[in-house]
Design a protein around this motif. Sequence first.
Motif, PDB file in Angstrom:
ATOM      1  N   ASP A   1      25.809 -42.418 -75.539  1.00  0.00           N
ATOM      2  CA  ASP A   1      25.801 -40.957 -75.633  1.00  0.00           C
ATOM      3  C   ASP A   1      26.344 -40.501 -76.984  1.00  0.00           C
ATOM      4  O   ASP A   1      25.792 -39.596 -77.621  1.00  0.00           O
ATOM      5  CB  ASP A   1      26.644 -40.330 -74.516  1.00  0.00           C
ATOM      6  CG  ASP A   1      25.991 -40.414 -73.154  1.00  0.00           C
ATOM      7  OD1 ASP A   1      24.812 -40.798 -73.067  1.00  0.00           O
ATOM      8  OD2 ASP A   1      26.678 -40.104 -72.155  1.00  0.00           O
ATOM      9  N   GLY A   2      27.425 -41.131 -77.429  1.00  0.00           N
ATOM     10  CA  GLY A   2      28.037 -40.772 -78.704  1.00  0.00           C
ATOM     11  C   GLY A   2      27.116 -41.037 -79.884  1.00  0.00           C
ATOM     12  O   GLY A   2      26.969 -40.194 -80.778  1.00  0.00           O
ATOM     13  N   VAL A   3      26.469 -42.200 -79.885  1.00  0.00           N
ATOM     14  CA  VAL A   3      25.559 -42.551 -80.985  1.00  0.00           C
ATOM     15  C   VAL A   3      24.388 -41.568 -81.040  1.00  0.00           C
ATOM     16  O   VAL A   3      24.015 -41.089 -82.106  1.00  0.00           O
ATOM     17  CB  VAL A   3      25.058 -44.002 -80.844  1.00  0.00           C
ATOM     18  CG1 VAL A   3      23.941 -44.298 -81.840  1.00  0.00           C
ATOM     19  CG2 VAL A   3      26.214 -44.982 -81.033  1.00  0.00           C
TER      20      VAL A   3
ATOM     21  N   ALA B   1      22.739 -57.720 -72.292  1.00  0.00           N
ATOM     22  CA  ALA B   1      22.410 -56.297 -72.131  1.00  0.00           C
ATOM     23  C   ALA B   1      23.135 -55.461 -73.179  1.00  0.00           C
ATOM     24  O   ALA B   1      22.577 -54.481 -73.693  1.00  0.00           O
ATOM     25  CB  ALA B   1      22.770 -55.821 -70.730  1.00  0.00           C
ATOM     26  N   LEU B   2      24.360 -55.836 -73.509  1.00  0.00           N
ATOM     27  CA  LEU B   2      25.092 -55.101 -74.544  1.00  0.00           C
ATOM     28  C   LEU B   2      24.377 -55.188 -75.886  1.00  0.00           C
ATOM     29  O   LEU B   2      24.231 -54.192 -76.594  1.00  0.00           O
ATOM     30  CB  LEU B   2      26.524 -55.628 -74.671  1.00  0.00           C
ATOM     31  CG  LEU B   2      27.447 -55.389 -73.471  1.00  0.00           C
ATOM     32  CD1 LEU B   2      28.802 -56.044 -73.709  1.00  0.00           C
ATOM     33  CD2 LEU B   2      27.608 -53.904 -73.194  1.00  0.00           C
TER      34      LEU B   2
ATOM     35  N   THR C   1      28.794 -50.263 -66.270  1.00  0.00           N
ATOM     36  CA  THR C   1      27.924 -49.624 -67.265  1.00  0.00           C
ATOM     37  C   THR C   1      28.507 -48.374 -67.916  1.00  0.00           C
ATOM     38  O   THR C   1      27.937 -47.869 -68.880  1.00  0.00           O
ATOM     39  CB  THR C   1      26.586 -49.239 -66.605  1.00  0.00           C
ATOM     40  OG1 THR C   1      26.849 -48.298 -65.559  1.00  0.00           O
ATOM     41  CG2 THR C   1      25.876 -50.455 -66.045  1.00  0.00           C
ATOM     42  N   ASN C   2      29.644 -47.869 -67.408  1.00  0.00           N
ATOM     43  CA  ASN C   2      30.130 -46.567 -67.895  1.00  0.00           C
ATOM     44  C   ASN C   2      30.467 -46.570 -69.386  1.00  0.00           C
ATOM     45  O   ASN C   2      30.218 -45.589 -70.082  1.00  0.00           O
ATOM     46  CB  ASN C   2      31.305 -46.069 -67.052  1.00  0.00           C
ATOM     47  CG  ASN C   2      32.446 -47.055 -66.971  1.00  0.00           C
ATOM     48  OD1 ASN C   2      32.331 -48.198 -67.402  1.00  0.00           O
ATOM     49  ND2 ASN C   2      33.554 -46.613 -66.407  1.00  0.00           N
ATOM     50  N   ARG C   3      31.032 -47.681 -69.905  1.00  0.00           N
ATOM     51  CA  ARG C   3      31.353 -47.717 -71.334  1.00  0.00           C
ATOM     52  C   ARG C   3      30.096 -47.796 -72.183  1.00  0.00           C
ATOM     53  O   ARG C   3      30.021 -47.209 -73.262  1.00  0.00           O
ATOM     54  CB  ARG C   3      32.281 -48.895 -71.649  1.00  0.00           C
ATOM     55  CG  ARG C   3      33.675 -48.686 -71.085  1.00  0.00           C
ATOM     56  CD  ARG C   3      34.655 -49.696 -71.599  1.00  0.00           C
ATOM     57  NE  ARG C   3      34.856 -49.527 -73.032  1.00  0.00           N
ATOM     58  CZ  ARG C   3      35.333 -50.466 -73.836  1.00  0.00           C
ATOM     59  NH1 ARG C   3      35.656 -51.649 -73.356  1.00  0.00           N
ATOM     60  NH2 ARG C   3      35.496 -50.244 -75.114  1.00  0.00           N
TER      61      ARG C   3
ATOM     62  N   LEU D   1      18.492 -45.088 -66.426  1.00  0.00           N
ATOM     63  CA  LEU D   1      18.500 -46.546 -66.408  1.00  0.00           C
ATOM     64  C   LEU D   1      19.895 -47.074 -66.090  1.00  0.00           C
ATOM     65  O   LEU D   1      20.064 -47.963 -65.248  1.00  0.00           O
ATOM     66  CB  LEU D   1      18.028 -47.058 -67.774  1.00  0.00           C
ATOM     67  CG  LEU D   1      17.692 -48.520 -67.932  1.00  0.00           C
ATOM     68  CD1 LEU D   1      16.496 -48.899 -67.072  1.00  0.00           C
ATOM     69  CD2 LEU D   1      17.401 -48.817 -69.403  1.00  0.00           C
ATOM     70  N   MET D   2      20.890 -46.502 -66.733  1.00  0.00           N
ATOM     71  CA  MET D   2      22.271 -46.936 -66.489  1.00  0.00           C
ATOM     72  C   MET D   2      22.747 -46.537 -65.089  1.00  0.00           C
ATOM     73  O   MET D   2      23.528 -47.251 -64.469  1.00  0.00           O
ATOM     74  CB  MET D   2      23.209 -46.347 -67.542  1.00  0.00           C
ATOM     75  CG  MET D   2      23.058 -46.955 -68.905  1.00  0.00           C
ATOM     76  SD  MET D   2      23.515 -48.692 -68.894  1.00  0.00           S
ATOM     77  CE  MET D   2      22.223 -49.364 -69.901  1.00  0.00           C
TER      78      MET D   2
END
Length: 196
Positions: free
Chosen positions: A11-13, A74-75, A3-5, A63-64
């Motif tokens: 986070d960036g968005v 999920a993606l 899930t890290n990516r 959640l992540m």
Amino acid sequence: METNRVEAFSDGVLAIAITIMVLELKTPNTPDLHGMLEILPTLLTYVLSFVYIGIYWTNHHHLMHLSNRVDGGALWANLNLLFWLSIVPFTTRWMDESSLSTLPVLVYGINLLLAAVSYTILQTRLIRIQGTESQLGQAIRNDAKGKWSMAIYVVGCAGAFLSVWVSVAAYVAVAAVWIVPDRRIERAVAGETDAE
């Protein structure tokens, strides 16, 4: 897939969405209280939307944290959520520039409702991947808070035709309910930390 990516991209968005909103803020025309009062409605709509993005960011993080893997479904569910959250700066600006006219307030509410539906879809998909007996599945269970929030959004959207203040009150009420991150997940995360 881990899930890290997903979390880093999300986070960036969300950081970009907040940045876009803050860039829309204008300084007062005069350096006094009158000037500040003129921009107060804009500032308040920004604060409300900032709080919403913050709510999604904190709950998405939790959640992540309780998810150890994702799949293609999920993606796409995550991208769907990010799409609706990335629209928040636009609907915020439209609502503000229209001085809280009916249609922009309604569209803002629809935006919030679709973000909530998208979050529920992502949450459901992650529970399916992790299993209903996983920490995430046990923490969420029936998600009454999420269902009530969506119902209040629907009331807020419908209320726009009566008075935009009904809508604004509904949107603020949901934000107030979620301002503290989801305690169910926080307890599960705390239990995981204690177990380590």
